[in-house]
Design an enzyme around this catalytic site. Structure first.
Site, PDB file in Angstrom:
ATOM      1  N   HIS A  65       0.730  -1.271   0.064  1.00 52.42           N
ATOM      2  CA  HIS A  65       0.096   0.127  -0.091  1.00 52.42           C
ATOM      3  C   HIS A  65       0.738   1.177  -0.074  1.00 52.42           C
ATOM      4  O   HIS A  65       0.294   2.414   0.191  1.00 52.42           O
ATOM      5  CB  HIS A  65      -0.979   0.013   1.320  1.00 52.42           C
ATOM      6  CG  HIS A  65      -2.091  -1.011   1.189  1.00 52.42           C
ATOM      7  ND1 HIS A  65      -2.827  -1.391   2.218  1.00 52.42           N
ATOM      8  CD2 HIS A  65      -2.633  -1.834   0.263  1.00 52.42           C
ATOM      9  CE1 HIS A  65      -3.735  -2.249   1.888  1.00 52.42           C
ATOM     10  NE2 HIS A  65      -3.512  -2.676   0.703  1.00 52.42           N
ATOM     11  N   ILE A  99       0.835   6.956   0.234  1.00 50.26           N
ATOM     12  CA  ILE A  99       0.211   5.744   1.032  1.00 50.26           C
ATOM     13  C   ILE A  99      -1.304   5.576   0.513  1.00 50.26           C
ATOM     14  O   ILE A  99      -2.163   6.460   0.297  1.00 50.26           O
ATOM     15  CB  ILE A  99       0.219   6.107   2.504  1.00 50.26           C
ATOM     16  CG1 ILE A  99       1.732   6.146   2.904  1.00 50.26           C
ATOM     17  CG2 ILE A  99      -0.085   4.894   3.147  1.00 50.26           C
ATOM     18  CD1 ILE A  99       1.873   6.980   4.007  1.00 50.26           C
ATOM     19  N   CYS A 100      -1.765   4.436   0.144  1.00 48.69           N
ATOM     20  CA  CYS A 100      -3.140   4.083  -0.129  1.00 48.69           C
ATOM     21  C   CYS A 100      -3.737   3.600   0.983  1.00 48.69           C
ATOM     22  O   CYS A 100      -3.592   2.341   1.249  1.00 48.69           O
ATOM     23  CB  CYS A 100      -3.217   3.106  -1.253  1.00 48.69           C
ATOM     24  SG  CYS A 100      -4.663   2.497  -1.648  1.00 48.69           S
ATOM     25  N   ALA A 101      -4.230   4.463   1.934  1.00 47.12           N
ATOM     26  CA  ALA A 101      -4.863   3.969   3.303  1.00 47.12           C
ATOM     27  C   ALA A 101      -6.160   4.816   3.335  1.00 47.12           C
ATOM     28  O   ALA A 101      -6.313   5.993   3.367  1.00 47.12           O
ATOM     29  CB  ALA A 101      -4.037   4.014   4.400  1.00 47.12           C
TER      30      ALA A 101
END
Length: 153
Positions: free
Chosen positions: A85, A92-94
């Site tokens: 992620h 950041i893919c969150a």
């Protein structure tokens, strides 16, 4: 900065400076209310054991109503973590940084969440679309519309 944003950041900074950082999270830079940097280390056994990372927060006038722009940055002796992620540019893919952001969340809550995300990782690898994303990514990760469909890593 608006007065709401400045008051909130002042409060958070005071709490951090008075010992409010959990183990493995340390404030490195907070010269103003625009950009803060933290060192982040995963505690205990994990794929990232004995590695430290630098996490950067950039705040806009709307904080805490809008999320900060958060990304890992490369600094002397520290790399961007290899994680499914985390893109190689540090974005950041969150969901906590996007559609699940809430003004009740704090900078430290984000740090703890990302520390936990790294601690639970089972495989060091970049996101599948890393090269394409990094080639076209905006400077500000908040301008990306991520798809949050994989919480199993």
């Amino acid at each position: 900065m608006t007065s709401i944003s400045s008051r909130r950041l002042s409060k958070e900074l005071m709490e951090i400076q008075n010992g409010g950082c959990p183990v493995g999270i340390d404030l490195e830079k907070a010269d103003d209310f625009q950009c803060w940097r933290f060192s982040l280390e995963v505690m205990g056994e994990s794929l990232y054991q004995n590695e430290k990372f630098t996490l950067q927060f950039r705040f806009d006038q709307q904080y805490p109503i809008s999320s900060p722009a958060v990304q890992f940055v490369q600094t002397e002796g520290r790399q961007i973590p290899v994680h499914p992620h985390v893109y190689s540019n540090g974005h950041i893919c969150a969901s906590i940084l996007g559609n699940e952001w809430s003004p009740v969340l704090s900078v430290i809550a984000v740090c703890v969440t990302l520390q936990s995300m790294l601690a639970s990782c089972r495989e060091k690898r970049r996101p599948i679309d890393n090269d394409r994303y990094v080639k076209h990514a905006p400077d500000n990760p908040k301008k990306t519309q991520f798809q949050y469909d994989d919480d199993t890593v």
